[in-house]
Design a protein around this motif. Structure first.
Motif, PDB file in Angstrom:
ATOM      1  N   THR A   1     -40.205 -30.855  15.648  1.00  0.00           N
ATOM      2  CA  THR A   1     -39.720 -30.088  16.805  1.00  0.00           C
ATOM      3  C   THR A   1     -39.090 -28.777  16.371  1.00  0.00           C
ATOM      4  OG1 THR A   1     -37.525 -31.146  16.811  1.00  0.00           O
ATOM      5  CG2 THR A   1     -39.278 -32.204  18.123  1.00  0.00           C
ATOM      6  N   THR A   2     -38.813 -28.634  15.068  1.00  0.00           N
ATOM      7  CA  THR A   2     -38.210 -27.391  14.576  1.00  0.00           C
ATOM      8  C   THR A   2     -39.248 -26.384  14.110  1.00  0.00           C
ATOM      9  OG1 THR A   2     -38.027 -28.065  12.235  1.00  0.00           O
ATOM     10  CG2 THR A   2     -36.269 -28.779  13.735  1.00  0.00           C
ATOM     11  N   VAL A   3     -40.526 -26.775  14.095  1.00  0.00           N
ATOM     12  CA  VAL A   3     -41.593 -25.949  13.504  1.00  0.00           C
ATOM     13  C   VAL A   3     -42.500 -25.403  14.606  1.00  0.00           C
ATOM     14  CG1 VAL A   3     -43.501 -25.901  11.850  1.00  0.00           C
ATOM     15  CG2 VAL A   3     -41.516 -27.372  11.422  1.00  0.00           C
ATOM     16  N   THR A   4     -42.904 -24.150  14.457  1.00  0.00           N
ATOM     17  CA  THR A   4     -43.809 -23.543  15.430  1.00  0.00           C
ATOM     18  C   THR A   4     -45.140 -24.292  15.512  1.00  0.00           C
ATOM     19  OG1 THR A   4     -44.981 -21.509  16.057  1.00  0.00           O
ATOM     20  CG2 THR A   4     -44.729 -21.944  13.712  1.00  0.00           C
ATOM     21  N   THR A   5     -45.720 -24.296  16.688  1.00  0.00           N
ATOM     22  CA  THR A   5     -47.051 -24.887  16.870  1.00  0.00           C
ATOM     23  C   THR A   5     -48.147 -23.827  16.840  1.00  0.00           C
ATOM     24  OG1 THR A   5     -46.825 -24.711  19.282  1.00  0.00           O
ATOM     25  CG2 THR A   5     -46.111 -26.781  18.258  1.00  0.00           C
ATOM     26  N   THR A   6     -47.772 -22.582  16.546  1.00  0.00           N
ATOM     27  CA  THR A   6     -48.743 -21.487  16.583  1.00  0.00           C
ATOM     28  C   THR A   6     -49.448 -21.268  15.244  1.00  0.00           C
ATOM     29  OG1 THR A   6     -47.061 -19.828  16.011  1.00  0.00           O
ATOM     30  CG2 THR A   6     -47.373 -20.311  18.349  1.00  0.00           C
ATOM     31  N   ASP A   7     -49.013 -21.952  14.182  1.00  0.00           N
ATOM     32  CA  ASP A   7     -49.594 -21.784  12.851  1.00  0.00           C
ATOM     33  C   ASP A   7     -49.961 -23.164  12.325  1.00  0.00           C
ATOM     34  OD1 ASP A   7     -50.153 -21.400  10.156  1.00  0.00           O
ATOM     35  OD2 ASP A   7     -48.600 -19.879   9.874  1.00  0.00           O
ATOM     36  N   SER A   8     -51.227 -23.548  12.465  1.00  0.00           N
ATOM     37  CA  SER A   8     -51.645 -24.906  12.101  1.00  0.00           C
ATOM     38  C   SER A   8     -51.514 -25.151  10.606  1.00  0.00           C
ATOM     39  CB  SER A   8     -53.087 -25.156  12.545  1.00  0.00           C
ATOM     40  OG  SER A   8     -53.979 -24.274  11.887  1.00  0.00           O
ATOM     41  N   TYR A   9     -51.756 -24.141   9.784  1.00  0.00           N
ATOM     42  CA  TYR A   9     -51.636 -24.328   8.337  1.00  0.00           C
ATOM     43  C   TYR A   9     -50.181 -24.635   7.950  1.00  0.00           C
ATOM     44  CZ  TYR A   9     -56.429 -22.917   7.339  1.00  0.00           C
ATOM     45  OH  TYR A   9     -57.803 -22.878   7.264  1.00  0.00           O
ATOM     46  N   TYR A  10     -49.253 -23.851   8.457  1.00  0.00           N
ATOM     47  CA  TYR A  10     -47.847 -24.074   8.136  1.00  0.00           C
ATOM     48  C   TYR A  10     -47.367 -25.408   8.710  1.00  0.00           C
ATOM     49  CZ  TYR A  10     -42.872 -23.111   7.458  1.00  0.00           C
ATOM     50  OH  TYR A  10     -41.550 -23.182   7.068  1.00  0.00           O
ATOM     51  N   TRP A  11     -47.830 -25.754   9.888  1.00  0.00           N
ATOM     52  CA  TRP A  11     -47.482 -27.032  10.522  1.00  0.00           C
ATOM     53  C   TRP A  11     -47.869 -28.196   9.596  1.00  0.00           C
ATOM     54  CZ3 TRP A  11     -45.368 -28.963  15.101  1.00  0.00           C
ATOM     55  CH2 TRP A  11     -45.718 -30.254  15.461  1.00  0.00           C
ATOM     56  N   ASN A  12     -49.103 -28.182   9.088  1.00  0.00           N
ATOM     57  CA  ASN A  12     -49.568 -29.254   8.203  1.00  0.00           C
ATOM     58  C   ASN A  12     -48.814 -29.249   6.881  1.00  0.00           C
ATOM     59  OD1 ASN A  12     -51.531 -30.282   9.990  1.00  0.00           O
ATOM     60  ND2 ASN A  12     -52.981 -28.710   9.389  1.00  0.00           N
ATOM     61  N   GLU A  13     -48.516 -28.051   6.370  1.00  0.00           N
ATOM     62  CA  GLU A  13     -47.769 -27.964   5.120  1.00  0.00           C
ATOM     63  C   GLU A  13     -46.353 -28.510   5.272  1.00  0.00           C
ATOM     64  OE1 GLU A  13     -50.328 -24.012   3.884  1.00  0.00           O
ATOM     65  OE2 GLU A  13     -48.201 -23.794   4.403  1.00  0.00           O
ATOM     66  N   GLN A  14     -45.757 -28.282   6.420  1.00  0.00           N
ATOM     67  CA  GLN A  14     -44.412 -28.788   6.657  1.00  0.00           C
ATOM     68  C   GLN A  14     -44.393 -30.309   6.818  1.00  0.00           C
ATOM     69  OE1 GLN A  14     -41.026 -27.028   6.986  1.00  0.00           O
ATOM     70  NE2 GLN A  14     -42.413 -26.310   5.385  1.00  0.00           N
ATOM     71  N   LYS A  15     -45.453 -30.871   7.361  1.00  0.00           N
ATOM     72  CA  LYS A  15     -45.550 -32.332   7.415  1.00  0.00           C
ATOM     73  C   LYS A  15     -45.559 -32.907   6.001  1.00  0.00           C
ATOM     74  CE  LYS A  15     -49.208 -32.913  10.030  1.00  0.00           C
ATOM     75  NZ  LYS A  15     -50.251 -33.646  10.789  1.00  0.00           N
ATOM     76  N   ARG A  16     -46.328 -32.297   5.121  1.00  0.00           N
ATOM     77  CA  ARG A  16     -46.399 -32.776   3.740  1.00  0.00           C
ATOM     78  C   ARG A  16     -45.053 -32.572   3.040  1.00  0.00           C
ATOM     79  NH1 ARG A  16     -50.479 -34.233   1.357  1.00  0.00           N
ATOM     80  NH2 ARG A  16     -51.817 -33.122   2.831  1.00  0.00           N
ATOM     81  N   TRP A  17     -44.432 -31.422   3.267  1.00  0.00           N
ATOM     82  CA  TRP A  17     -43.142 -31.143   2.639  1.00  0.00           C
ATOM     83  C   TRP A  17     -42.099 -32.164   3.099  1.00  0.00           C
ATOM     84  CZ3 TRP A  17     -38.175 -29.713   4.161  1.00  0.00           C
ATOM     85  CH2 TRP A  17     -37.352 -29.224   3.145  1.00  0.00           C
ATOM     86  N   PHE A  18     -42.094 -32.491   4.375  1.00  0.00           N
ATOM     87  CA  PHE A  18     -41.183 -33.502   4.906  1.00  0.00           C
ATOM     88  C   PHE A  18     -41.393 -34.836   4.192  1.00  0.00           C
ATOM     89  CE2 PHE A  18     -40.486 -37.141   7.634  1.00  0.00           C
ATOM     90  CZ  PHE A  18     -39.192 -36.949   8.088  1.00  0.00           C
ATOM     91  N   THR A  19     -42.657 -35.220   4.023  1.00  0.00           N
ATOM     92  CA  THR A  19     -42.969 -36.469   3.334  1.00  0.00           C
ATOM     93  C   THR A  19     -42.418 -36.459   1.917  1.00  0.00           C
ATOM     94  OG1 THR A  19     -45.003 -36.685   4.612  1.00  0.00           O
ATOM     95  CG2 THR A  19     -44.825 -38.016   2.641  1.00  0.00           C
ATOM     96  N   GLU A  20     -42.548 -35.319   1.235  1.00  0.00           N
ATOM     97  CA  GLU A  20     -42.017 -35.184  -0.113  1.00  0.00           C
ATOM     98  C   GLU A  20     -40.492 -35.336  -0.135  1.00  0.00           C
ATOM     99  OE1 GLU A  20     -43.422 -34.015  -3.420  1.00  0.00           O
ATOM    100  OE2 GLU A  20     -44.905 -35.304  -2.472  1.00  0.00           O
TER     101      GLU A  20
END
Length: 404
Positions: A81-100
């Motif tokens: 909910t803190t990440v923009t939905t306008t950049d799909s690449y960054y969105w996916n990267e942040q999901k991975r970063w969160f997992t890390e």
């Protein structure tokens, strides 16, 4: 800090209307007795609303606190909910970063807001100092862009400069001096791979250039044990460290990562790492060097004489020796080359297309990802090549014995 203004209210009277006001003025002017001094109201402190930049600072610090809470609670939904939905690449990267950042051993994440500039009413650039602990203490500082979506501030990714072409977008840190060189490297890789693969990269593909290698690791795969040069994942941008003095090795690295982007898209992220990296080395690094792991002198036959089961289950993340990692990569490349020489490039690609018939396999927060992809590999080998993993291993070893 909120600004306070001291306002002294000096009110002589309250006017109730034009007629009464005129009468009072007239009476006062005819009365020789001087009017009594009116009592001045006590000083009042009125709190002014914070200016837009201060409001943005407060809101963005609150957003950063929400990120920390989400990581502490291992709440991916809250984090996103803190990440923009306008950049799909960054969105996916942040999901991975969160997992890390929610893995065992990672702790004490903090964000310190070191400064903020409001570029527009709905766009802010914040200088973030991020600290955390994983085997040791880390601290990195980087600029993040925040934008407003539906009246709320969202993390919109790094405040990088960018160069957009008709095939890709290069995003790079301020002060980067090698943008033109990396554009040439990318164009070379695109041209080379067009002759190999039918599929083309995403026309909106992004490449992010980092001249800070620790930032690249900590904002990509912070739990990995070594500083890497390039990293690519399905549905993510290609991320590169640009600080090596020699440019020639980058041609292989970039082509390797672009092969990942194409082939992981074809198989819908349903394949184990050995064949994903095997094909990336085959058509990336080693293709440009004109050989394979053995002929180029990177490995011996014995170092690459491993089973498919070994390649699928080795834990590279916690490898203690760099040689162990390189042996895994080299064996993956040699096994891939064996498939090409024995069955042909088209059959190799048929494996990827067959795996791609399954839905996309999300590896973020999926503890069964490797197990599922190992099973897919077994199924696809049977369907396309009509062999088992054990037969593949045996035939591969026989092939190794025959090569010079």
């Amino acid at each position: 800090m909120k600004k306070l203004f001291l306002i002294i209210l000096m009110t002589a009277c309250i006017l109730s209307g034009c007629n009464s006001a005129s009468k009072e003025i007239s009476e006062l002017s005819n009365d020789p007795t001087p009017p009594a001094e009116t009592e001045t109201p006590p000083n009042e402190i009125i709190e002014e609303e914070p200016n837009p930049e201060e409001s943005a600072t407060i809101a963005i610090q609150s957003l950063l606190n929400q990120k920390i809470k989400a990581v502490q609670d291992k709440d991916l939904e809250l984090y996103l909910t803190t990440v923009t939905t306008t950049d799909s690449y960054y969105w996916n990267e942040q999901k991975r970063w969160f997992t890390e950042m929610t893995k065992d051993g990672v702790r004490d994440l903090t964000y310190n807001l070191r400064g903020l500039t409001l570029e527009e009413p709905s766009t802010a650039i914040a200088l973030i100092e991020q600290t955390h602990h994983y085997n040791q203490n880390f601290a990195i500082t980087y600029p993040l862009r925040f934008i407003q979506e539906d009246g709320e501030w969202k993390d919109a990714g790094y405040d990088f400069e960018y160069l957009k072409t008709d095939r890709y977008t290069i995003k790079y840190m301020a002060g980067e001096t090698k943008v033109a060189e990396f554009q040439k490297i990318l164009d070379s890789a695109y041209a080379n791979l067009e002759a190999i693969f039918i599929e083309r990269p995403d026309p909106n593909f992004e490449i992010k250039l980092f001249h800070n290698r620790e930032m690249l690791r900590q904002r990509t795969i912070p739990t990995i044990g070594w500083l890497f040069t390039g990293w690519g994942e399905a549905n993510e941008s290609l991320k590169l460290y640009t600080g090596h003095p020699a440019l020639k090795p980058y041609y292989g690295t970039v082509q390797h990562e672009l092969v990942h982007h194409i082939t992981m898209g074809i198989c819908n992220n349903n394949f184990p790492g050995w064949i994903a990296d095997g094909i990336a080395l085959q058509y990336g690094n080693y293709a440009l060097e004109g050989g394979n792991a053995i002929t180029l002198g990177y490995a011996t036959k014995e170092q690459v004489r491993v089973t498919v089961d070994f390649l699928e289950n080795v834990d590279l993340w916690n490898a203690t020796e760099q040689e162990e990692t390189w042996d895994w990569y080299n064996a993956s490349q040699m096994l891939t080359e064996y498939i090409i020489e024995t069955y042909g490039h088209d059959q190799l690609m048929a494996l990827f297309y067959e795996a791609g018939k399954k839905p996309y396999n999300e590896n973020v927060m999926n503890v069964k990802f490797n197990e599922q992809n190992n099973t897919t590999m077994e199924e696809v080998l049977q369907t396309v090549l009509e062999i088992t993993k054990e037969e593949l291993t045996k035939d591969y070893w026989n092939w190794l014995d025959q090569i010079n």
